[in-house]
Design a protein around this motif. Structure first.
Motif, PDB file in Angstrom:
ATOM      1  N   MET A   1       0.846  -1.172   0.000  1.00  7.20           N
ATOM      2  CA  MET A   1       0.000   0.000   0.000  1.00  7.20           C
ATOM      3  C   MET A   1       0.891   1.234   0.000  1.00  7.20           C
ATOM      4  N   ALA A   2       0.451   2.287  -0.613  1.00 12.29           N
ATOM      5  CA  ALA A   2       1.279   3.461  -0.856  1.00 12.29           C
ATOM      6  C   ALA A   2       1.782   4.126   0.415  1.00 12.29           C
ATOM      7  N   GLY A   3       0.935   4.308   1.421  1.00 16.38           N
ATOM      8  CA  GLY A   3       1.336   5.070   2.590  1.00 16.38           C
ATOM      9  C   GLY A   3       1.915   4.233   3.720  1.00 16.38           C
ATOM     10  N   VAL A   4       2.130   2.947   3.529  1.00 17.75           N
ATOM     11  CA  VAL A   4       2.573   2.079   4.600  1.00 17.75           C
ATOM     12  C   VAL A   4       3.928   1.483   4.236  1.00 17.75           C
ATOM     13  N   SER A   5       4.932   1.690   5.113  1.00 17.82           N
ATOM     14  CA  SER A   5       6.251   1.119   4.851  1.00 17.82           C
ATOM     15  C   SER A   5       6.274  -0.334   5.316  1.00 17.82           C
ATOM     16  N   GLU A   6       7.357  -1.047   4.998  1.00 18.55           N
ATOM     17  CA  GLU A   6       7.460  -2.461   5.339  1.00 18.55           C
ATOM     18  C   GLU A   6       7.430  -2.710   6.840  1.00 18.55           C
ATOM     19  N   ASN A   7       7.944  -1.778   7.632  1.00 15.02           N
ATOM     20  CA  ASN A   7       8.017  -1.979   9.078  1.00 15.02           C
ATOM     21  C   ASN A   7       6.729  -1.620   9.798  1.00 15.02           C
ATOM     22  N   GLU A   8       5.832  -0.920   9.126  1.00 11.45           N
ATOM     23  CA  GLU A   8       4.573  -0.533   9.762  1.00 11.45           C
ATOM     24  C   GLU A   8       3.579  -1.684   9.723  1.00 11.45           C
ATOM     25  N   ARG A   9       2.700  -1.664  10.689  1.00 15.21           N
ATOM     26  CA  ARG A   9       1.663  -2.669  10.783  1.00 15.21           C
ATOM     27  C   ARG A   9       0.381  -2.122  10.175  1.00 15.21           C
ATOM     28  N   ARG A  10      -0.127  -2.801   9.172  1.00 12.84           N
ATOM     29  CA  ARG A  10      -1.407  -2.386   8.583  1.00 12.84           C
ATOM     30  C   ARG A  10      -2.547  -2.909   9.442  1.00 12.84           C
ATOM     31  N   ARG A  11      -3.610  -2.141   9.475  1.00 11.11           N
ATOM     32  CA  ARG A  11      -4.837  -2.557  10.166  1.00 11.11           C
ATOM     33  C   ARG A  11      -5.859  -2.880   9.084  1.00 11.11           C
ATOM     34  N   ILE A  12      -6.133  -4.169   8.919  1.00 14.91           N
ATOM     35  CA  ILE A  12      -7.053  -4.645   7.885  1.00 14.91           C
ATOM     36  C   ILE A  12      -8.328  -5.114   8.566  1.00 14.91           C
ATOM     37  N   MET A  13      -9.455  -4.511   8.175  1.00 13.70           N
ATOM     38  CA  MET A  13     -10.738  -4.901   8.763  1.00 13.70           C
ATOM     39  C   MET A  13     -11.548  -5.679   7.734  1.00 13.70           C
ATOM     40  N   VAL A  14     -12.127  -6.791   8.195  1.00 13.92           N
ATOM     41  CA  VAL A  14     -13.044  -7.566   7.360  1.00 13.92           C
ATOM     42  C   VAL A  14     -14.402  -7.539   8.048  1.00 13.92           C
ATOM     43  N   ALA A  15     -15.406  -7.045   7.330  1.00  7.66           N
ATOM     44  CA  ALA A  15     -16.777  -7.018   7.852  1.00  7.66           C
ATOM     45  C   ALA A  15     -17.382  -8.404   7.622  1.00  7.66           C
ATOM     46  N   ILE A  16     -17.871  -8.998   8.702  1.00  5.67           N
ATOM     47  CA  ILE A  16     -18.381 -10.372   8.666  1.00  5.67           C
ATOM     48  C   ILE A  16     -19.878 -10.364   8.974  1.00  5.67           C
ATOM     49  N   ASP A  17     -20.617 -11.190   8.243  1.00  3.21           N
ATOM     50  CA  ASP A  17     -22.019 -11.420   8.588  1.00  3.21           C
ATOM     51  C   ASP A  17     -22.322 -12.906   8.426  1.00  3.21           C
ATOM     52  N   GLU A  18     -23.593 -13.277   8.439  1.00  2.00           N
ATOM     53  CA  GLU A  18     -23.965 -14.687   8.375  1.00  2.00           C
ATOM     54  C   GLU A  18     -23.784 -15.305   7.000  1.00  2.00           C
ATOM     55  N   GLY A  19     -23.608 -14.490   5.984  1.00  2.00           N
ATOM     56  CA  GLY A  19     -23.562 -14.987   4.615  1.00  2.00           C
ATOM     57  C   GLY A  19     -22.233 -15.612   4.227  1.00  2.00           C
ATOM     58  N   GLU A  20     -22.303 -16.508   3.255  1.00  2.00           N
ATOM     59  CA  GLU A  20     -21.100 -17.150   2.711  1.00  2.00           C
ATOM     60  C   GLU A  20     -20.179 -16.123   2.063  1.00  2.00           C
ATOM     61  N   GLU A  21     -20.767 -15.043   1.561  1.00  2.00           N
ATOM     62  CA  GLU A  21     -19.980 -14.044   0.841  1.00  2.00           C
ATOM     63  C   GLU A  21     -18.931 -13.393   1.733  1.00  2.00           C
ATOM     64  N   SER A  22     -19.283 -13.120   2.980  1.00  2.00           N
ATOM     65  CA  SER A  22     -18.313 -12.468   3.861  1.00  2.00           C
ATOM     66  C   SER A  22     -17.206 -13.434   4.268  1.00  2.00           C
ATOM     67  N   LEU A  23     -17.538 -14.700   4.453  1.00  2.00           N
ATOM     68  CA  LEU A  23     -16.496 -15.677   4.775  1.00  2.00           C
ATOM     69  C   LEU A  23     -15.585 -15.913   3.568  1.00  2.00           C
ATOM     70  N   TYR A  24     -16.150 -15.852   2.372  1.00  2.00           N
ATOM     71  CA  TYR A  24     -15.328 -15.961   1.174  1.00  2.00           C
ATOM     72  C   TYR A  24     -14.376 -14.759   1.091  1.00  2.00           C
ATOM     73  N   ALA A  25     -14.888 -13.562   1.398  1.00  2.00           N
ATOM     74  CA  ALA A  25     -14.049 -12.358   1.391  1.00  2.00           C
ATOM     75  C   ALA A  25     -12.917 -12.493   2.407  1.00  2.00           C
ATOM     76  N   LEU A  26     -13.217 -13.051   3.576  1.00  2.00           N
ATOM     77  CA  LEU A  26     -12.182 -13.273   4.589  1.00  2.00           C
ATOM     78  C   LEU A  26     -11.135 -14.253   4.074  1.00  2.00           C
ATOM     79  N   SER A  27     -11.576 -15.359   3.483  1.00  2.00           N
ATOM     80  CA  SER A  27     -10.639 -16.342   2.931  1.00  2.00           C
ATOM     81  C   SER A  27      -9.758 -15.709   1.862  1.00  2.00           C
ATOM     82  N   TRP A  28     -10.367 -14.908   0.999  1.00  2.00           N
ATOM     83  CA  TRP A  28      -9.614 -14.238  -0.062  1.00  2.00           C
ATOM     84  C   TRP A  28      -8.580 -13.301   0.553  1.00  2.00           C
TER      85      TRP A  28
END
Length: 167
Positions: free
Chosen positions: A1-28
């Motif tokens: 990502m453009a604003g994040v150097s190799e030593n920085e920790r990115r904060r990645i959020m995955v929105a989860i719900d009951e659907g298969e689509e959100s679990l697929y997004a998490l797996s991806w």
């Protein structure tokens, strides 16, 4: 990502719900964005939908008991726990996993939490609604893509070809 150097920790959020689509997004996300030795932090967010507002009396004049509302709240919490447990099992080799359960309209809550936590990227599944259904139900992912200040990755689950080939 453009604003994040190799030593920085990115904060990645995955929105989860009951659907298969959100679990697929998490797996991806786990396959393509996060890596085992990464310092990145993964946040799994589940938003419990707002409770329906009932008057003290139902349509026939009977009073709703506190037992009924307590049962509804208990079921809602059990659903959240079940969904997040399933998601956490997918993340078994990721070191920095945090879970959050919030209440409210998913559109607003997701945007607020992204802002509050300073998330670097938001990952969401797409339910794949058509134009008409999306017009009536709205699209949480579309709303978030328009309103959060970080990049949003919307992962679409491939359609399964149960019937063979396309005609």
């Amino acid at each position: 990502m453009a604003g994040v150097s190799e030593n920085e920790r990115r904060r990645i959020m995955v929105a989860i719900d009951e659907g298969e689509e959100s679990l697929y997004a998490l797996s991806w996300c786990l396959k393509n964005l996060l890596f085992q030795d990464s310092k990145d932090s993964l946040i799994l967010l589940y938003v419990k939908p707002p409770r329906a507002v009932y008057s003290a009396f139902d349509g026939t004049g009977y009073l709703f008991s506190s037992d009924i509302t307590a049962t509804m709240e208990k079921y809602s919490q059990q659903m959240a726990d079940t969904v997040l447990e399933k998601a956490k099992r997918l993340c078994n080799n990721i070191e920095n996993v945090e879970t959050k359960v919030e209440n409210g309209d998913p559109r607003d809550v997701i945007c607020q939490i992204v802002q509050r936590l300073g998330v670097d990227i938001l990952v969401m599944g797409s339910h794949g609604y058509g134009v008409i259904k999306r017009a009536f139900l709205g699209s949480v992912s579309n709303y978030c893509a328009q309103n959060v200040k970080c990049p949003v990755l919307i992962v679409k689950k491939p359609k399964s070809n149960a019937g063979g080939g396309d005609i």
